[in-house]
Write an enzyme that holds these catalytic residues in place. Structure first.
Site, mmCIF file in Angstrom:
data_model
loop_
_atom_site.group_PDB
_atom_site.id
_atom_site.type_symbol
_atom_site.label_atom_id
_atom_site.label_comp_id
_atom_site.label_asym_id
_atom_site.label_seq_id
_atom_site.Cartn_x
_atom_site.Cartn_y
_atom_site.Cartn_z
ATOM 1 N N ASN A 13 0.841 -1.188 0.000
ATOM 2 C CA ASN A 13 0.000 0.000 0.000
ATOM 3 C C ASN A 13 0.879 1.242 0.000
ATOM 4 O O ASN A 13 2.023 1.199 0.440
ATOM 5 C CB ASN A 13 -0.890 0.029 1.251
ATOM 6 C CG ASN A 13 -1.860 -1.124 1.285
ATOM 7 O OD1 ASN A 13 -2.544 -1.385 0.309
ATOM 8 N ND2 ASN A 13 -1.911 -1.829 2.385
ATOM 9 N N CYS A 14 0.325 2.363 -0.477
ATOM 10 C CA CYS A 14 1.036 3.638 -0.417
ATOM 11 C C CYS A 14 1.250 4.002 1.045
ATOM 12 O O CYS A 14 0.365 3.751 1.855
ATOM 13 C CB CYS A 14 0.228 4.737 -1.111
ATOM 14 S SG CYS A 14 0.225 4.571 -2.906
ATOM 15 N N PRO A 15 2.382 4.530 1.416
ATOM 16 C CA PRO A 15 3.480 4.994 0.577
ATOM 17 C C PRO A 15 4.530 3.925 0.289
ATOM 18 O O PRO A 15 5.519 4.208 -0.366
ATOM 19 C CB PRO A 15 4.085 6.128 1.406
ATOM 20 C CG PRO A 15 3.935 5.650 2.814
ATOM 21 C CD PRO A 15 2.593 4.939 2.822
ATOM 22 N N MET A 16 4.327 2.713 0.774
ATOM 23 C CA MET A 16 5.346 1.667 0.582
ATOM 24 C C MET A 16 5.541 1.314 -0.891
ATOM 25 O O MET A 16 6.617 0.855 -1.269
ATOM 26 C CB MET A 16 4.994 0.414 1.382
ATOM 27 C CG MET A 16 5.151 0.603 2.884
ATOM 28 S SD MET A 16 6.770 1.256 3.384
ATOM 29 C CE MET A 16 7.863 -0.057 2.880
ATOM 30 N N THR A 17 4.532 1.563 -1.725
ATOM 31 C CA THR A 17 4.704 1.262 -3.146
ATOM 32 C C THR A 17 5.859 2.074 -3.726
ATOM 33 O O THR A 17 6.702 1.530 -4.434
ATOM 34 C CB THR A 17 3.414 1.537 -3.928
ATOM 35 O OG1 THR A 17 2.948 2.854 -3.631
ATOM 36 C CG2 THR A 17 2.340 0.512 -3.598
#
Length: 80
Positions: A13-17
């Site tokens: 999920n964002c922000p991990m993308t």
């Protein structure tokens, strides 16, 4: 298009993308191509924008089904 490196972050999920994309880009040299598999509309909007903001080029995008897509990024003067 033959990428030099491929990553699948479709479960992130964002922000991990973008964090995962950034880490992959940091391992690469200018001119190389990274293929990133993403899922969902938020990463589809945010990752390309962040990649461009860091000076890299989006070469294209493929819809691979089930809400997933593959983004092709060419590293430009690795500034991340």
């Amino acid at each position: 298009m033959k990428p030099d490196l491929e990553i699948d972050i479709s479960t992130e999920n964002c922000p991990m993308t973008f964090v995962r994309t950034k880490l992959a880009l940091e391992k690469m040299t200018s001119g190389e191509i990274l293929a990133v598999t993403l899922k969902g509309e938020e990463p589809r909007r945010n990752v390309p924008r962040a990649v461009r903001d860091h000076g890299h080029e989006i070469l294209g995008e493929d819809d691979i089904g089930e809400g997933r897509f593959r983004l092709y990024i060419q590293v430009k003067n690795n500034l991340i």
